[in-house]
Design an enzyme around this catalytic site. Structure first.
Site, PDB file in Angstrom:
ATOM      1  N   GLU A  65       0.816  -1.143   0.154  1.00 52.38           N
ATOM      2  CA  GLU A  65      -0.016   0.136  -0.094  1.00 52.38           C
ATOM      3  C   GLU A  65       0.868   1.304   0.013  1.00 52.38           C
ATOM      4  O   GLU A  65       0.645   2.123   0.788  1.00 52.38           O
ATOM      5  CB  GLU A  65      -0.935   0.020   1.128  1.00 52.38           C
ATOM      6  CG  GLU A  65      -1.963  -1.146   0.997  1.00 52.38           C
ATOM      7  CD  GLU A  65      -2.989  -1.136   2.042  1.00 52.38           C
ATOM      8  OE1 GLU A  65      -3.008  -0.031   3.103  1.00 52.38           O
ATOM      9  OE2 GLU A  65      -3.748  -1.870   2.358  1.00 52.38           O
ATOM     10  N   GLU A 120      -5.606  -8.431  -0.229  1.00 54.13           N
ATOM     11  CA  GLU A 120      -6.269  -8.313   1.287  1.00 54.13           C
ATOM     12  C   GLU A 120      -7.721  -7.996   0.895  1.00 54.13           C
ATOM     13  O   GLU A 120      -8.109  -7.162  -0.015  1.00 54.13           O
ATOM     14  CB  GLU A 120      -5.507  -6.930   1.763  1.00 54.13           C
ATOM     15  CG  GLU A 120      -4.393  -7.019   2.587  1.00 54.13           C
ATOM     16  CD  GLU A 120      -3.890  -5.918   3.241  1.00 54.13           C
ATOM     17  OE1 GLU A 120      -4.826  -5.267   3.876  1.00 54.13           O
ATOM     18  OE2 GLU A 120      -2.593  -5.652   3.213  1.00 54.13           O
TER      19      GLU A 120
END
Length: 506
Positions: free
Chosen positions: A172, A290
């Site tokens: 991320e 995720e």
């Protein structure tokens, strides 16, 4: 009206990659300490890992576990977690405002994976880390030459390389919450150079580059294009992350997987554009590494004390509605098997997890455990194209949302198929008619349903009102089956095609 489901076993999306049934453990909250690892627990093994937790993980038949993060990864110094435990430093974990004692590190995690029969998906730190520190970790884990970090692994008691094949290039990195977050240009360059060096060191590995941390982030789309402009030649997958919340609008919450499907299709198209734009010779597939439901802990505004070990954060108590959304998300992954090759339910234990523990005490499973359990067991084979005519509804999440969400999987031996269905209706059962083209003697092998008296019913260590139950009542004739699925329910029906052979699907 009846829900009409038409399936032709010869019309196929793609073989399902077993890695879509993977999970994730981060050094976050109690996922590791008092989660999978708790020396002194009555059921801990000689390595300190909890046997009761292992007994709940094994039935999931996970392909891989992603580790060690997550946001934690961007500040992690992997050398802190190797060598004698008494010499390992305690560090402040800036990602989660906790203390990291480094009692579980690379060797402990990888050897635990070996013992439970799961592959590892390792991440390299591209926040505070460098391309060189990433290569040093790869050399430690996979190196077979007489080099410094491979020798360090041998000195630490592991002679043979671990042979980890799947690696994530950071986590991320577009998020402002990330330690040493980067622009798309900055990340694209460091990911490119890291990937290049890692593949020079070990050409057998596969690499996952960071996509956007969610579809709603303002740079979505532009981020993916810029990153792939730099690192397309060296990477194999692009990551997607997405969590969904129930803000009190249950019909919209149950429809969120429709948005997930759009997210997948958009990113897959960007990957195809990158290949075409660079006259590429390989496809970039998707790693949805995720995904889950995540909102209960945030709604409660609980804030445990900071700077503790195993700080108990983001411990969700999942209800039936959450399990239905997870079921729909799994259906979405199955239907997109041609582009999604890896997917990780985040996370595995205690933190936004299907498995919960008490320190020193019990372990149990939550509602979201069950759709994943059955999909992992019976959703392996080939994804089939499904034509569904279902009543629809409109909500804030979209218009024309089917009341019945469906995915179908042809078994690996092609003698049967599994159907996964979610009835999103809050009040009405849905009569379904299923037609398998070309089949003349369809038979129902099994029907499992997950439901409860209320959408907010939860399972705890003491009570389990949300449990899968075996259901009967499906009628078959020729290549058709008629059955009715209850309101607010997840269902799995397994069918056998006697005309295709006597062997039943495993």
């Amino acid at each position: 009206m009846n829900v009409l489901i038409s399936i032709d076993p010869d019309k196929r999306v793609s073989k399902i990659d077993e890695r879509i049934y993977s999970s994730f453990i981060e050094h976050m909250g109690r996922a590791v300490y008092t989660g999978v690892y708790e020396p002194g627990h009555p059921l801990a093994d000689k390595h300190g890992f909890r046997g009761d937790v292992e007994a709940l993980i094994r039935p999931l038949e996970l392909s891989s576990i992603r580790y060690p993060g997550g946001n934690f990864l961007s500040g992690y110094r992997w050398l802190d977690g190797v060598g004698p435990k008494k010499s390992r430093p305690v560090r402040p974990d800036l990602a989660w405002s906790a203390l990291e004692p480094n009692q579980v590190g690379v060797d402990e995690f990888l050897q635990w994976c070996e013992r439970i029969g799961v592959s590892a998906m390792l991440g390299v730190n591209l926040g505070t880390g460098t391309p060189q520190s990433a290569c040093d970790l790869l050399e430690y884990v996979n190196g077979s030459l007489p080099t410094a970090f491979a020798d360090l692994r041998r000195q630490n008691g592991r002679t043979a390389p671990y042979g980890v094949k799947l690696w994530c290039l950071g986590n991320e990195m577009d998020g402002p919450w990330q330690i040493c977050a980067k622009t798309a240009e900055e990340y694209g360059r460091i990911a490119c150079e890291t990937a290049k060096m890692m593949k020079w060191l070990d050409p057998s590995i596969e690499l996952v580059a960071c996509g956007s941390s969610s579809r709603s982030i303002p740079t979505f789309g532009a981020w993916e294009r810029t990153v792939l402009k730099h690192c397309y030649p060296y990477v194999d997958y692009l990551s997607l992350h997405q969590y969904y919340q129930n803000d009190g609008d249950l019909p919209s919450f149950l429809a969120r997987s429709d948005e997930m499907d759009g997210f997948i299709r958009e990113v897959a198209e960007i990957c195809r554009e990158a290949k075409a734009g660079q006259n590429g010779d390989h496809d970039i597939y998707l790693s949805f590494d995720e995904w889950n439901v995540w909102y209960h802990f945030q709604k409660e505004c609980a804030e445990p004390p900071k700077w503790t070990v195993a700080r108990p954060i983001e411990e969700e108590t999942y209800d039936l509605a959450d399990a239905l959304v997870v079921g729909c998300m799994l259906n979405t992954l199955i239907r997109n098997a041609d582009t999604v090759k890896i997917a990780c339910l985040a996370q595995l234990v205690n933190v936004i997890a299907p498995i919960m523990t008490e320190p020193g005490g019990r372990a149990w499973v939550q509602t979201v455990y069950y759709p994943f359990l059955y999909a992992s067991r019976y959703g392996r084979g080939t994804s089939l194209r499904v034509c569904t005519e279902s009543p629809v509804y409109d909500c804030d999440a979209g218009k024309g949302i089917p009341l019945v969400d469906c995915a179908a999987v042809l078994s690996e031996d092609e003698t049967g198929a599994t159907l996964f269905l979610v009835n999103r209706s809050l009040t009405d059962a849905q009569p379904c008619r299923l037609t398998f083209a070309g089949e003349t003697d369809l038979r129902v092998d099994d029907w499992v349903s997950l439901r409860a008296q209320a959408a907010d019913a939860v399972d705890t260590a003491d009570e389990t009102p949300v449990r899968p139950e075996t259901v009967s009542g499906a009628a078959t004739s020729g290549g058709e089956a008629d059955f009715t699925i209850p309101p607010l329910s997840w269902n799995m029906l397994r069918f056998v095609f006697p005309s295709r052979g006597k062997k039943r699907p495993s």
